[in-house]
Design a protein around this motif. Structure first.
Motif, short mmCIF file in Angstrom:
data_model
loop_
_atom_site.label_atom_id
_atom_site.label_comp_id
_atom_site.label_asym_id
_atom_site.label_seq_id
_atom_site.Cartn_x
_atom_site.Cartn_y
_atom_site.Cartn_z
N VAL A 120 0.84 -1.20 0.00
CA VAL A 120 0.00 0.00 0.00
C VAL A 120 0.88 1.25 0.00
O VAL A 120 0.59 2.23 -0.72
N ALA A 121 1.97 1.23 0.76
CA ALA A 121 2.87 2.38 0.82
C ALA A 121 3.50 2.66 -0.53
O ALA A 121 3.56 3.82 -0.98
N LEU A 122 3.98 1.63 -1.20
CA LEU A 122 4.58 1.83 -2.52
C LEU A 122 3.58 2.43 -3.50
O LEU A 122 3.92 3.34 -4.27
N LEU A 123 2.34 1.95 -3.47
CA LEU A 123 1.31 2.47 -4.37
C LEU A 123 0.96 3.91 -4.02
O LEU A 123 0.87 4.78 -4.90
N ALA B 46 -7.92 -0.24 -5.39
CA ALA B 46 -6.53 -0.56 -5.75
C ALA B 46 -5.70 -0.81 -4.49
O ALA B 46 -4.81 -1.67 -4.48
N TYR B 47 -5.99 -0.08 -3.41
CA TYR B 47 -5.26 -0.30 -2.17
C TYR B 47 -5.64 -1.64 -1.55
O TYR B 47 -4.80 -2.32 -0.95
N GLY B 48 -6.91 -2.01 -1.69
CA GLY B 48 -7.32 -3.33 -1.21
C GLY B 48 -6.61 -4.44 -1.96
O GLY B 48 -6.16 -5.43 -1.36
N VAL B 49 -6.49 -4.28 -3.28
CA VAL B 49 -5.78 -5.27 -4.10
C VAL B 49 -4.30 -5.33 -3.70
O VAL B 49 -3.72 -6.41 -3.56
N ALA B 50 -3.69 -4.15 -3.51
CA ALA B 50 -2.28 -4.10 -3.11
C ALA B 50 -2.07 -4.80 -1.77
O ALA B 50 -1.11 -5.55 -1.59
#
Length: 497
Positions: free
Chosen positions: A103-106, A450-454
């Protein structure tokens, strides 16, 4: 090693390079204070339609100060460039930690890359108006990209000096503008109505908090540079508190100064009429054109400084994950001459260039499709990170208080976690409005999804490592001690699996 003459596979970043001032310049530059004052504050008045925006910035500063209590207390025991990722690992377990890392990278990439849309358009407009050089926005964006890419490979203290000049200049011009607006009040009377505490209970204040918190994104980066500081225990603590306090006071002062110059009853209409030109509209009758132009230039440099600061954050996250083999080991390579995380820096630059070129090819509105969507979604991601980290800090100290006071180890992290959960809930509820899309638009959930997927990818990858490479799995969260396979005394903690 075939690359030994060029790169170093490092267990730690270059030490003793940064003092309190340098760390403060990095994290405050990421917040881009002049951009927030010249755009974010004005947009908040215009979109939310309440005059209590100064109070919202002060309230958020209080919440983040509470978050910082547990955050910097944990930094006394764990020093790692992975910051959020490491803290969640030690507090909630390795799968949660790896999920947080993804999540941090995204989130930080979204923030950093999104800023290129803003700086490209603003620089294009400025150069066209002032010098008649109308190039495409992406050409200016790539010019700035090259500058950031080069500085990203240099010694971190060199970057600190660059950011110092840029940050001090923009803060100085903001204070000059604030003084001008306060000394020239509407109808000759200074009003404190915008600072009234009762704004906390007015309709729309929740949305104001959501907008305000994006102006602080970056302050948490103090821990990212902990391995490179001269005294991590002292430097991280002081830099974090100074960053929160100074940023919150500057934003609140500037928002109140605008209400004084327009009159509190007219600030919302003025913001809607003049948009991001409001601050220049208010000060230009009282200042020479050179100081107005200087402010316009410094908004551009403010964005460049933020780009550089977020670039360093992403590169150091990648380094920390590569060092622990959560990402490929190549990400742990550093430049032996500068100590910079070489591969992480180059990877971030490559991704940014790809996105800039891709957006240029398919969109004619980089402000919305790159700058606005990127920074709003990135800010939401960082809010998620802060919320989870606050819970992780609480979990860490519940199992092992480490002789810390009850306030630092339990009470402050708990209050911060509850407050951040509330702000996050308001963000999710109003995310369509924040993005400027219809409530039924799929984009409302696409960015958050997208954060959930990450996070899911992170959990699955952690499970794969536990099943196939337990030696790597066991070292997740060790930081600079990962290559020895031993924990430092400060890192010895029984983690949940």
């Amino acid at each position: 090693m075939s690359h030994a003459t060029r790169d170093t596979v490092a267990g730690a970043l270059a030490k003793d390079r940064l003092g309190i001032a340098s760390v403060l310049f990095f994290v405050s530059s990421a917040a881009a204070p002049l951009t927030v004052v010249g755009a974010g504050v004005i947009i908040a008045f215009a979109v939310i339609g309440i005059i209590g925006i100064p109070v919202a910035y002060l309230a958020v500063a209080v919440v983040l100060a509470l978050f910082a209590v547990g955050f910097v207390t944990m930094s006394r025991h764990i020093v790692n460039a992975g910051a959020f990722y490491t803290y969640v690992t030690h507090g909630l377990g390795r799968p949660s930690g790896v999920a947080t890392a993804m999540v941090a990278l995204l989130a930080y990439n979204a923030m950093q890359i999104g800023l290129y849309g803003g700086v490209g358009v603003i620089l294009d407009q400025f150069m066209s108006d002032r010098y008649g050089w109308p190039f495409a926005w992406w050409a200016y964006a790539l010019l700035v990209w090259a500058f950031v890419a080069v500085l990203g490979l240099l010694r971190v203290d060199v970057n600190g000096r660059v950011l110092a000049v840029l940050l001090l200049s923009e803060v100085a011009i903001v204070l000059v503008y604030d003084a001008v607006m306060i000394s020239n009040p509407a109808e000759g009377q200074v009003s404190f109505a915008a600072l009234a505490p009762q704004h906390i209970v007015t309709a729309g204040f929740g949305a104001a908090l959501v907008t305000a918190i994006t102006g602080f994104v970056g302050f948490e980066g103090t821990v990212v540079y902990s391995e490179e500081t001269k005294d991590p225990r002292r430097t991280v603590r002081r830099a974090t508190y100074i960053a929160v306090a100074a940023t919150g006071l500057l934003y609140a002062l500037s928002a109140w100064a605008m209400s004084v110059a327009t009159g509190p009853e007219r600030i919302v209409d003025a913001a809607r009429e003049h948009d991001t030109d409001l601050i220049f509209h208010l000060v230009s009758p009282h200042l020479g054109s050179s100081l107005v132009t200087m402010g316009q230039v410094l908004i551009i440099t403010s964005l460049i400084a933020a780009l550089l600061a977020f670039h360093h954050t992403v590169a150091r996250y990648a380094f920390a994950l590569g060092r622990e083999r959560v990402l490929p080991a190549v990400f742990s390579r550093t430049n032996p001459r500068t100590g910079a995380p070489k591969v992480g820096s180059l990877a971030q630059s490559t991704l940014a260039a790809t996105v800039i070129i891709g957006v240029a090819a398919i969109s004619d509105d980089p402000i919305v499709h790159l700058f606005f969507w990127g920074t709003v979604s990135g800010g939401a991601g960082v809010l998620i990170l802060m919320t989870v980290t606050s819970i992780g800090v609480l979990g860490f100290f519940i199992r092992d208080r480490r002789d810390e006071s009850l306030w630092r180890a339990r009470i402050a992290p708990l209050i911060a976690a509850l407050a951040l959960v509330g702000i996050l809930a308001a963000t999710v509820a109003d995310f369509d409005a924040l993005l400027g899309v219809d409530p039924d638009s799929p984009l409302r959930w696409a960015f958050l999804g997208a954060y959930g997927v990450a996070a899911l990818i992170g959990v699955v990858w952690a499970m794969v490592l536990r099943a196939t490479k337990p030696n790597i799995y066991d070292k997740i969260g060790l930081g600079a001690n990962v290559n020895t396979g031993q924990r430092a005394a400060a890192d010895t903690v029984t983690q949940p699996a």
